[in-house]
Design a protein around this motif. Structure first.
Motif, short mmCIF file in Angstrom:
data_model
loop_
_atom_site.label_atom_id
_atom_site.label_comp_id
_atom_site.label_asym_id
_atom_site.label_seq_id
_atom_site.Cartn_x
_atom_site.Cartn_y
_atom_site.Cartn_z
N GLN A 23 40.89 18.50 95.19
CA GLN A 23 40.48 19.45 96.10
C GLN A 23 40.45 19.00 97.47
O GLN A 23 39.57 19.75 98.20
CB GLN A 23 39.01 20.00 95.60
CG GLN A 23 38.90 20.70 93.95
CD GLN A 23 37.53 20.87 93.61
OE1 GLN A 23 36.79 21.74 94.36
NE2 GLN A 23 37.28 20.20 92.85
N SER A 24 41.22 18.01 97.58
CA SER A 24 41.33 17.44 99.01
C SER A 24 41.60 18.55 100.25
O SER A 24 41.19 18.33 101.38
CB SER A 24 42.34 16.62 99.03
OG SER A 24 43.50 16.81 98.47
N PRO A 25 42.24 19.74 99.84
CA PRO A 25 42.36 20.72 101.05
C PRO A 25 41.14 21.19 101.58
O PRO A 25 41.05 21.85 102.34
CB PRO A 25 43.26 21.69 100.57
CG PRO A 25 44.02 21.10 99.44
CD PRO A 25 43.22 20.06 98.68
N THR A 26 39.73 20.70 100.94
CA THR A 26 38.59 21.24 101.33
C THR A 26 38.51 20.63 102.68
O THR A 26 37.74 21.07 103.73
CB THR A 26 37.61 20.75 100.30
OG1 THR A 26 37.44 21.38 99.26
CG2 THR A 26 36.06 21.05 100.97
N ASP A 27 38.99 19.17 102.94
CA ASP A 27 39.10 18.73 104.13
C ASP A 27 40.08 18.96 105.14
O ASP A 27 41.29 18.79 104.72
CB ASP A 27 39.01 17.11 103.97
CG ASP A 27 38.67 16.32 105.32
OD1 ASP A 27 38.96 16.76 106.39
OD2 ASP A 27 38.37 15.13 105.11
N PRO A 28 39.91 19.60 106.27
CA PRO A 28 40.92 20.29 107.21
C PRO A 28 41.86 18.95 107.77
O PRO A 28 43.22 19.18 107.85
CB PRO A 28 40.23 20.59 108.47
CG PRO A 28 38.97 21.00 107.83
CD PRO A 28 38.69 20.13 106.88
N ILE A 29 41.49 17.76 107.59
CA ILE A 29 42.60 16.63 107.89
C ILE A 29 43.79 16.57 106.69
O ILE A 29 44.65 16.07 107.03
CB ILE A 29 41.82 15.19 108.00
CG1 ILE A 29 42.43 14.33 108.63
CG2 ILE A 29 41.44 14.63 106.45
CD1 ILE A 29 42.92 14.71 110.03
N PHE A 30 43.39 17.08 105.37
CA PHE A 30 44.41 17.15 104.43
C PHE A 30 45.94 17.84 105.08
O PHE A 30 47.03 17.24 104.78
CB PHE A 30 43.88 17.89 103.50
CG PHE A 30 45.07 18.30 102.30
CD1 PHE A 30 45.22 17.62 101.27
CD2 PHE A 30 45.79 19.63 102.46
CE1 PHE A 30 46.27 17.87 100.25
CE2 PHE A 30 46.87 19.99 101.52
CZ PHE A 30 47.09 19.19 100.48
N TYR A 31 45.45 19.09 105.69
CA TYR A 31 46.76 19.47 106.31
C TYR A 31 47.60 18.78 107.26
O TYR A 31 48.92 18.90 107.32
CB TYR A 31 46.46 21.00 106.82
CG TYR A 31 45.91 21.96 105.63
CD1 TYR A 31 47.04 22.44 104.57
CD2 TYR A 31 44.53 22.14 105.30
CE1 TYR A 31 46.43 23.17 103.65
CE2 TYR A 31 44.22 23.06 104.39
CZ TYR A 31 45.37 23.50 103.27
OH TYR A 31 44.68 24.10 102.54
N LEU A 32 46.80 18.12 108.09
CA LEU A 32 47.52 17.36 109.24
C LEU A 32 48.24 16.07 108.47
O LEU A 32 49.16 15.72 108.87
CB LEU A 32 46.66 16.73 110.21
CG LEU A 32 46.21 17.46 111.28
CD1 LEU A 32 45.63 18.93 110.86
CD2 LEU A 32 45.60 16.91 112.45
N HIS A 33 47.57 15.45 107.32
CA HIS A 33 48.10 14.57 106.74
C HIS A 33 49.34 14.75 105.97
O HIS A 33 50.50 14.21 106.08
CB HIS A 33 47.13 13.96 105.71
CG HIS A 33 47.58 13.01 104.51
ND1 HIS A 33 48.52 12.17 104.86
CD2 HIS A 33 47.41 12.70 103.08
CE1 HIS A 33 48.82 11.57 103.54
NE2 HIS A 33 48.06 12.07 102.71
N HIS A 34 49.21 16.04 105.36
CA HIS A 34 50.76 16.52 104.69
C HIS A 34 51.60 17.12 105.54
O HIS A 34 52.92 17.01 105.24
CB HIS A 34 50.17 17.63 103.39
CG HIS A 34 49.96 17.00 102.17
ND1 HIS A 34 51.02 16.67 101.37
CD2 HIS A 34 49.05 16.28 101.77
CE1 HIS A 34 50.49 16.21 100.17
NE2 HIS A 34 49.42 15.88 100.47
N ALA A 35 51.20 17.38 106.69
CA ALA A 35 52.52 17.91 107.64
C ALA A 35 53.24 16.52 108.06
O ALA A 35 54.52 16.71 108.37
CB ALA A 35 51.54 18.30 108.84
N ASN A 36 52.19 15.38 108.12
CA ASN A 36 53.02 14.15 108.54
C ASN A 36 53.77 13.77 107.41
O ASN A 36 54.95 13.25 107.41
CB ASN A 36 51.99 13.26 109.04
CG ASN A 36 52.59 11.84 109.79
OD1 ASN A 36 53.42 12.17 110.65
ND2 ASN A 36 52.39 10.63 109.00
N VAL A 37 53.29 13.74 106.13
CA VAL A 37 54.20 13.43 105.01
C VAL A 37 55.30 14.26 105.10
O VAL A 37 56.59 13.80 104.84
CB VAL A 37 53.49 13.94 103.57
CG1 VAL A 37 54.45 13.71 102.45
CG2 VAL A 37 52.22 12.89 103.55
#
Length: 477
Positions: free
Chosen positions: A197-211
């Motif tokens: 459930q990592s997208p609970t943390d908003p930093i998830f989306y910045l991490h995956h945008a970099n991925v």
């Protein structure tokens, strides 16, 4: 941590907000205008920064998890549909980010809003905006264990030898990058990021945008064997919810979805503090591996047939992982040594079985897998802050660091275990063919699996992971 998680069945049953979903724009056949996704440091100076904060605050305030306008809805999309350690890891997430970005625009009313990315190869610490615990900051979540991810980073996926893409091929970029740095970043940050459930943390989306950015940069290099648009690899669709799908072909490259990145270059080096002298660490392990970890005292498990196409040639039971690194010795019986050597060499077994237990029909084994079965995280280890690099047959004596890159097979931590538990079986499988193919037949009379502990600045001491059985399997699929 509390959660609004719903299983796939419950999610499909209650998330039939088809009208809201269908209002999100489907990607056109070819985008005419590409919006530019920016690195966070540049993004926060634009007018879209305020729109981004407002959209996240609004979505986190919606309590009905069945509505796409809620934050938890997109957490459930990820938990129920994301492929991990499976084909299309990159491209499924590309479509996921596309639809989430559309939702941000719809909620904010800012049609110029794009998802920013976090370039942790340049800025290895989580941006300070996400760390401010002031009341009302929509970017903050409690429970993160570390804010710096240097110990999770590796240059391995960007090696010039990493020239294939798809799983099942040698030197696969998708396998390499997901294993590290993707998974370790989740583990080292910890908290929600160490869970599916990592997208609970908003930093998830910045991490995956970099991925996604690094994937795009890698795929654009001439040396890669990235499937052509006409390849059947792009047939079919991805599912995100009952009323939300996307053609796989639309995820071939960002321009087909109407965006691009301001920086389309791969990193040239790790951040300065992740270097030792003039030598850049290749694996996500800052300290050199001067010697193979000592063999733990584990009970042996017998060779046996797992399925018609999978056979265990031995293992160990009841492995407890803590703050120390450890190795597990898998002793092999003579017939299984031959089977392992033949599989690694690519020689079909065929004919009558030569294995230590009769089979009705002997499959042509193609793969050697390291399997973590019945693996679970303890209450102490659930929050993350650590992971383990997994190696096979490191040198028994002397400096093991020189061969560590070639003997690396994967990572294991709370994030990988959460994904394995949620997507069925509670098992983690790591392909060991390439690591073992670099060895002689004389070296393949036993298998030693070494688990090297890697920590963030904060990490737990004590038993964090329990493995029911760690075994070596031969597989034909």
């Amino acid at each position: 941590m509390t959660t609004n998680f719903r299983t796939r069945r419950a999610f499909l049953k209650t998330s039939g907000s088809a009208v809201a979903l269908m209002s999100l724009p489907l990607p056109a056949a070819a985008a005419t205008t590409n919006r530019v996704r920016l690195e966070w440091q540049a993004f926060r100076t634009t007018p879209q920064y305020t729109s981004f904060l407002n959209a996240i605050k609004t979505m986190r305030g919606v309590s009905d998890v069945t509505k796409p306008t809620s934050w938890a809805y997109w957490v459930n999309v990820h938990a129920n549909y994301c492929p991990h350690t499976a084909p299309f890891f990159f491209t499924w997430h590309r479509g996921y980010l596309y639809y989430f970005e559309q939702q941000l625009r719809a909620v904010s009313g800012d049609m110029n809003l794009t998802l920013p990315y976090w370039d942790y190869y340049s800025y290895p610490s989580i941006p300070s905006d996400f760390l401010d615990s002031a009341t009302g900051n929509p970017l903050y979540v409690a429970g993160r264990v570390n804010s710096n991810v240097r110990s999770a980073l590796t240059m391995a996926p960007f090696s010039t030898t990493m020239n294939n893409f798809q799983r099942g091929t040698s030197n696969s970029y998708e396998v390499s990058f997901e294993s590290a740095p993707h998974n370790p970043i989740h583990n080292i940050i910890g908290g929600w990021m160490a869970d599916l459930q990592s997208p609970t943390d908003p930093i998830f989306y910045l991490h995956h945008a970099n991925v996604d950015r690094l994937f795009d940069a890698w795929a654009g290099l001439a040396r890669t064997n990235y499937p052509a648009p006409s390849n059947s690899y792009w047939s079919g669709t991805f599912t995100y919810a009952s009323a939300l799908t996307i053609a796989k072909s639309k995820t071939y490259q960002p321009s087909l979805l109407g965006y691009q990145y301001d920086n389309q270059n791969l990193p040239a080096a790790l951040p300065p503090s992740a270097e030792r002298g003039k030598i850049i660490r290749v694996q996500a392990q800052l300290s050199p591996i001067r010697g193979r970890p000592s063999i733990g005292k584990f009970s042996n498990t017998a060779p046996r047939q797992i399925t018609a196409n999978r056979r265990s040639i031995g293992g160990v039971a009841d492995v407890k992982l803590n703050e120390s690194s450890v190795s597990a010795l898998v002793s092999l019986m003579a017939p299984d040594i031959t089977a392992l050597q033949n599989t690694v060499a690519g020689i079909p077994l065929g004919g009558a079985s030569t294995l230590s237990s009769p089979q009705a029909a002997t499959p042509q084994f193609k793969f050697v897998n390291i399997v973590f079965d019945a693996v679970a995280v303890t209450s102490l280890g659930k929050s993350g802050g650590y992971f383990y690099n997994v190696y096979v047959n490191l040198p028994a004596t002397g400096d093991a660091d020189a061969s560590s890159a070639s003997q690396f097979v994967g990572t294991v931590g709370p994030f990988e275990i959460s994904a394995a538990s949620h997507h069925g079986g509670g098992s983690i499988v790591m392909r060991a063919n390439e690591a073992l193919q670099r060895m002689t037949s004389a070296d393949l009379k036993e298998v030693v699996v070494s688990l090297i502990r890697v920590n963030g600045a904060s990490s737990p001491d004590g038993n964090v992971i329990a493995v029911g059985e760690l075994r070596v399997e031969l597989s034909s699929d």
